[in-house]
Design an enzyme around this catalytic site. Structure first.
Site, mmCIF file in Angstrom:
data_model
loop_
_atom_site.group_PDB
_atom_site.id
_atom_site.type_symbol
_atom_site.label_atom_id
_atom_site.label_comp_id
_atom_site.label_asym_id
_atom_site.label_seq_id
_atom_site.Cartn_x
_atom_site.Cartn_y
_atom_site.Cartn_z
ATOM 1 N N CYS A 74 0.860 -1.174 0.000
ATOM 2 C CA CYS A 74 0.000 0.000 0.000
ATOM 3 C C CYS A 74 0.907 1.238 0.000
ATOM 4 C CB CYS A 74 -0.852 -0.037 1.271
ATOM 5 S SG CYS A 74 -1.868 1.416 1.541
ATOM 6 N N CYS A 182 -1.035 3.752 -6.539
ATOM 7 C CA CYS A 182 -1.917 3.174 -5.516
ATOM 8 C C CYS A 182 -2.216 1.756 -5.972
ATOM 9 C CB CYS A 182 -3.203 3.988 -5.413
ATOM 10 S SG CYS A 182 -4.487 3.189 -4.426
HETATM 11 N N1 DGL Z 1 -4.029 0.696 -1.803
HETATM 12 C C1 DGL Z 1 -3.590 1.852 -1.181
HETATM 13 C C2 DGL Z 1 -2.383 2.508 -1.830
HETATM 14 O O1 DGL Z 1 -1.627 1.852 -2.507
HETATM 15 C C3 DGL Z 1 -4.527 2.871 -0.625
HETATM 16 C C4 DGL Z 1 -5.972 2.895 -0.886
HETATM 17 C C5 DGL Z 1 -6.743 3.594 0.236
HETATM 18 O O2 DGL Z 1 -7.094 2.895 1.157
HETATM 19 O O3 DGL Z 1 -6.947 4.824 0.167
HETATM 20 O O4 DGL Z 1 -2.137 3.658 -1.634
#
Ligand code: DGL
Length: 256
Positions: A74, A182
């Site tokens: 993430c 993301c």
């Molecule tokens: N999947 C996450 C990222 O790579 C974040 C998504 C979220 O929960 O806002 O930033």
């Protein structure tokens, strides 16, 4: 904990499954525990302190399960928490980085970086941009609606198509290069490619993270060394069993 221990991996929800998929393609014998924090998604619009608190709780759970390394699949949690998590735990903590270095190197013109609000405004990203974007080619675009799209509507192809094309039309209709900063957005790659009729270069940080994990485990003598059996994946999700089932389905789709 030894080389036969599992690797822990987590994200605010389903997005990190795309990272898990890349890691498994590189390290097929390793076994994993994946925690999706869908019960607390999205992270990108929360405070940094809250994301650090949530990430620490998940890392505690993974460490209690005796993992040999943790991958923060993430970008948002990496921006908010990687420094403190590395200080706090003795096992390797691997984070994500938006792939702006290869994007700037391999393309010309503007590079649109789509990520969460937190990733784009945090110091980690600002420093990265300052160090590599001498010609000021990076354009930052937060896309919080795309997180919801993946977290809640992935089964609805028409909804996804509409959500992706409306966003791109509004924010970067003439883009030639996009960085997906993301991990959720990676699930929208087919729709992004379709919108640009294939005339788009898309970059993501998944392989960079997978390679970093491999190097780190290798350096510590923690890579699994029985080359024969395929590793396993255990999925946990803070929202519901339905999200566990959804994750299993997505993993199968990604492997096709
Ligand atoms: N999947 C996450 C990222 O790579 C974040 C998504 C979220 O929960 O806002 O930033």
């Amino acid at each position: 904990m030894n080389s036969n221990s599992k690797i822990g991996i987590f994200d605010s929800g389903l997005g990190g499954l795309s990272v898990l998929n890349t890691i498994r393609s590189l390290l097929p014998n390793e076994s994993f525990i994946y925690i999706g924090d869908s019960g607390n998604a999205p992270y990108g619009t929360k405070s940094k302190e809250e994301v650090l608190r949530l990430s620490t709780a998940i890392c505690d759970e993974l460490v209690a399960s005796d993992v040999k390394a943790i991958v923060i699949a993430c970008n948002t949690a990496t921006s908010a928490a990687v420094t403190q998590l590395r200080e706090h735990y003795s096992i390797p903590i691997i984070g994500m980085e938006p792939a702006i270095k290869p994007a700037l190197k391999q393309t010309e013109g503007q590079v649109f970086v789509l990520a969460t609000e937190m990733t784009l405004k945090e110091e980690k990203f600002q420093k990265l941009v300052e160090s590599v974007d001498e010609e000021h080619r990076i354009i930052k675009i937060p896309a919080p609606e795309w997180v919801t799209c993946v977290e809640e509507h992935l089964e609805d192809q028409n909804y996804i198509k509409e959500c992706v094309s409306t966003f791109l039309e509004h924010h970067c209709p003439n883009a030639q290069n996009i960085v997906l900063g993301c991990t959720h957005y990676i699930f929208l790659k087919p729709q992004i490619e379709a919108y640009f009729k294939g005339k788009i270069e898309i970059f993501d940080g998944n392989m960079g993270t997978a390679l970093q994990l491999k190097n780190s485990l290798d350096g510590l003598g923690l890579l699994k060394n029985d080359g024969s059996a395929e590793g396993t994946v255990e999925i946990r999700n803070t929202k519901s069993e339905q999200y566990v089932a959804k994750s299993v389905q997505l993993i199968a789709q990604l492997r096709k």
